[in-house]
Design a protein around this motif. Structure first.
Motif, PDB file in Angstrom:
ATOM      1  N   MET A 293       0.847  -1.181   0.000  1.00 46.35           N
ATOM      2  CA  MET A 293       0.000   0.000   0.000  1.00 46.35           C
ATOM      3  C   MET A 293       0.883   1.231   0.000  1.00 46.35           C
ATOM      4  SD  MET A 293      -3.074   0.561  -0.280  1.00 46.35           S
ATOM      5  CE  MET A 293      -3.752   2.157  -0.521  1.00 46.35           C
ATOM      6  N   CYS A 294       0.289   2.357  -0.103  1.00 43.11           N
ATOM      7  CA  CYS A 294       0.996   3.622  -0.236  1.00 43.11           C
ATOM      8  C   CYS A 294       1.703   3.999   1.071  1.00 43.11           C
ATOM      9  CB  CYS A 294       0.000   4.705  -0.630  1.00 43.11           C
ATOM     10  SG  CYS A 294       0.798   6.242  -1.049  1.00 43.11           S
ATOM     11  N   ARG A 295       2.975   4.278   0.989  1.00 38.67           N
ATOM     12  CA  ARG A 295       3.741   4.625   2.183  1.00 38.67           C
ATOM     13  C   ARG A 295       3.350   5.970   2.769  1.00 38.67           C
ATOM     14  NH1 ARG A 295       9.786   2.956   0.294  1.00 38.67           N
ATOM     15  NH2 ARG A 295       9.334   0.763  -0.011  1.00 38.67           N
ATOM     16  N   ASN A 296       2.754   6.832   1.966  1.00 38.26           N
ATOM     17  CA  ASN A 296       2.414   8.178   2.431  1.00 38.26           C
ATOM     18  C   ASN A 296       1.139   8.225   3.243  1.00 38.26           C
ATOM     19  OD1 ASN A 296       4.668   9.179   1.195  1.00 38.26           O
ATOM     20  ND2 ASN A 296       3.619   9.694  -0.680  1.00 38.26           N
ATOM     21  N   ILE A 297       0.374   7.143   3.284  1.00 33.79           N
ATOM     22  CA  ILE A 297      -0.836   7.130   4.086  1.00 33.79           C
ATOM     23  C   ILE A 297      -0.439   6.728   5.503  1.00 33.79           C
ATOM     24  CG2 ILE A 297      -3.105   6.113   4.437  1.00 33.79           C
ATOM     25  CD1 ILE A 297      -3.307   5.750   1.425  1.00 33.79           C
ATOM     26  N   LYS A 298      -0.666   7.627   6.424  1.00 36.81           N
ATOM     27  CA  LYS A 298      -0.271   7.419   7.820  1.00 36.81           C
ATOM     28  C   LYS A 298      -1.453   6.922   8.644  1.00 36.81           C
ATOM     29  CE  LYS A 298       3.717   9.523   7.069  1.00 36.81           C
ATOM     30  NZ  LYS A 298       4.233   8.994   5.863  1.00 36.81           N
ATOM     31  N   PRO A 299      -1.175   6.123   9.686  1.00 34.99           N
ATOM     32  CA  PRO A 299      -2.254   5.740  10.602  1.00 34.99           C
ATOM     33  C   PRO A 299      -2.861   6.994  11.230  1.00 34.99           C
ATOM     34  CG  PRO A 299      -0.298   4.408  11.007  1.00 34.99           C
ATOM     35  CD  PRO A 299       0.099   5.500  10.051  1.00 34.99           C
ATOM     36  N   LEU A 300      -4.175   7.000  11.370  1.00 36.80           N
ATOM     37  CA  LEU A 300      -4.871   8.161  11.917  1.00 36.80           C
ATOM     38  C   LEU A 300      -5.628   7.852  13.202  1.00 36.80           C
ATOM     39  CD1 LEU A 300      -6.381   9.631   8.617  1.00 36.80           C
ATOM     40  CD2 LEU A 300      -4.284  10.314   9.788  1.00 36.80           C
ATOM     41  N   PHE A 301      -5.709   6.590  13.570  1.00 37.49           N
ATOM     42  CA  PHE A 301      -6.509   6.191  14.716  1.00 37.49           C
ATOM     43  C   PHE A 301      -5.715   6.247  16.017  1.00 37.49           C
ATOM     44  CE2 PHE A 301      -8.145   2.659  17.446  1.00 37.49           C
ATOM     45  CZ  PHE A 301      -9.314   3.285  17.834  1.00 37.49           C
ATOM     46  N   ASN A 302      -6.379   6.671  17.073  1.00 38.97           N
ATOM     47  CA  ASN A 302      -5.867   6.653  18.439  1.00 38.97           C
ATOM     48  C   ASN A 302      -4.671   7.571  18.644  1.00 38.97           C
ATOM     49  OD1 ASN A 302      -6.030   5.860  21.118  1.00 38.97           O
ATOM     50  ND2 ASN A 302      -4.610   4.175  20.838  1.00 38.97           N
ATOM     51  N   PHE A 303      -4.797   8.798  18.175  1.00 37.00           N
ATOM     52  CA  PHE A 303      -3.773   9.810  18.411  1.00 37.00           C
ATOM     53  C   PHE A 303      -4.363  10.936  19.233  1.00 37.00           C
ATOM     54  CE2 PHE A 303      -1.591   7.891  14.815  1.00 37.00           C
ATOM     55  CZ  PHE A 303      -0.273   7.952  15.235  1.00 37.00           C
ATOM     56  N   GLU A 304      -3.491  11.593  19.974  1.00 39.77           N
ATOM     57  CA  GLU A 304      -3.885  12.774  20.734  1.00 39.77           C
ATOM     58  C   GLU A 304      -3.007  13.915  20.260  1.00 39.77           C
ATOM     59  OE1 GLU A 304      -6.214  14.883  22.724  1.00 39.77           O
ATOM     60  OE2 GLU A 304      -6.546  12.743  22.790  1.00 39.77           O
TER      61      GLU A 304
ATOM     62  N   PRO B  26      -6.726  14.121  18.144  1.00 38.54           N
ATOM     63  CA  PRO B  26      -7.276  13.270  17.089  1.00 38.54           C
ATOM     64  C   PRO B  26      -6.944  13.793  15.697  1.00 38.54           C
ATOM     65  CG  PRO B  26      -8.959  13.827  18.712  1.00 38.54           C
ATOM     66  CD  PRO B  26      -7.755  14.662  19.022  1.00 38.54           C
ATOM     67  N   ALA B  27      -7.054  12.917  14.723  1.00 33.03           N
ATOM     68  CA  ALA B  27      -6.783  13.284  13.333  1.00 33.03           C
ATOM     69  C   ALA B  27      -7.688  14.440  12.904  1.00 33.03           C
ATOM     70  CB  ALA B  27      -7.013  12.087  12.428  1.00 33.03           C
ATOM     71  N   THR B  28      -7.117  15.338  12.136  1.00 34.76           N
ATOM     72  CA  THR B  28      -7.873  16.483  11.637  1.00 34.76           C
ATOM     73  C   THR B  28      -8.553  16.128  10.320  1.00 34.76           C
ATOM     74  OG1 THR B  28      -6.037  17.349  10.336  1.00 34.76           O
ATOM     75  CG2 THR B  28      -6.183  18.073  12.647  1.00 34.76           C
ATOM     76  N   ARG B  29      -9.496  16.972   9.918  1.00 33.52           N
ATOM     77  CA  ARG B  29     -10.157  16.771   8.614  1.00 33.52           C
ATOM     78  C   ARG B  29      -9.131  16.838   7.487  1.00 33.52           C
ATOM     79  NH1 ARG B  29     -16.171  17.634   9.155  1.00 33.52           N
ATOM     80  NH2 ARG B  29     -16.262  17.280   6.918  1.00 33.52           N
ATOM     81  N   ASN B  30      -8.135  17.707   7.631  1.00 35.06           N
ATOM     82  CA  ASN B  30      -7.087  17.808   6.609  1.00 35.06           C
ATOM     83  C   ASN B  30      -6.321  16.500   6.478  1.00 35.06           C
ATOM     84  OD1 ASN B  30      -7.354  20.300   5.432  1.00 35.06           O
ATOM     85  ND2 ASN B  30      -5.714  21.265   6.610  1.00 35.06           N
ATOM     86  N   GLU B  31      -5.981  15.888   7.598  1.00 30.79           N
ATOM     87  CA  GLU B  31      -5.253  14.615   7.564  1.00 30.79           C
ATOM     88  C   GLU B  31      -6.100  13.526   6.915  1.00 30.79           C
ATOM     89  OE1 GLU B  31      -2.300  14.701  11.372  1.00 30.79           O
ATOM     90  OE2 GLU B  31      -4.453  14.623  11.786  1.00 30.79           O
ATOM     91  N   MET B  32      -7.391  13.511   7.224  1.00 31.79           N
ATOM     92  CA  MET B  32      -8.286  12.524   6.622  1.00 31.79           C
ATOM     93  C   MET B  32      -8.421  12.766   5.118  1.00 31.79           C
ATOM     94  SD  MET B  32     -11.257  12.122   9.443  1.00 31.79           S
ATOM     95  CE  MET B  32     -10.883  12.782  11.043  1.00 31.79           C
ATOM     96  N   HIS B  33      -8.520  14.034   4.733  1.00 30.92           N
ATOM     97  CA  HIS B  33      -8.606  14.371   3.314  1.00 30.92           C
ATOM     98  C   HIS B  33      -7.326  13.960   2.583  1.00 30.92           C
ATOM     99  CE1 HIS B  33      -9.673  16.542  -0.330  1.00 30.92           C
ATOM    100  NE2 HIS B  33      -8.427  16.990  -0.323  1.00 30.92           N
ATOM    101  N   ASP B  34      -6.171  14.253   3.179  1.00 28.66           N
ATOM    102  CA  ASP B  34      -4.895  13.905   2.555  1.00 28.66           C
ATOM    103  C   ASP B  34      -4.753  12.396   2.377  1.00 28.66           C
ATOM    104  OD1 ASP B  34      -4.293  16.584   2.449  1.00 28.66           O
ATOM    105  OD2 ASP B  34      -2.890  16.540   4.149  1.00 28.66           O
TER     106      ASP B  34
END
Length: 89
Positions: free
Chosen positions: A1-12, A14-22
């Motif tokens: 899979m794409c290396r540029n897609i970062k995990p977004l779950f369980n961070f403090e 939380p993931a922003t809308r920009n991160e989800m869009h990216d």
């Protein structure tokens, strides 16, 4: 899979809308093979990004864990160290 897609779950914090869009944009780029779509495919490309972003938001809201939230700075430092060990300084 794409290396540029970062995990977004369980961070403090939380993931922003920009991160989800990216992440959605990277996913659609990978699947479609286009970095930027042609005019003929532009509407379908952007619609797919929006749809995937909505699904990502829904997924992240519905997931649960007992693990403590991860710190973004700590995770970034770990990634930087792994990169240094792999590729050198």
């Amino acid at each position: 899979m794409c290396r540029n897609i970062k995990p977004l779950f369980n961070f403090e914090p939380p993931a922003t809308r920009n991160e989800m869009h990216d992440a959605a944009l990277q996913f659609v780029r990978k699947i479609s093979g286009y970095n930027a779509p042609s005019k003929a495919n532009e509407a379908a490309f952007h619609e797919a990004v929006e749809d995937i972003e909505k699904v990502v938001r829904k997924l992240l809201k519905s997931m649960e864990t007992n693990a403590p939230p991860r710190d973004r700075d700590v995770e970034a430092a770990k990634a930087k160290e792994r990169s240094r060990l792999r590729f050198g300084t």
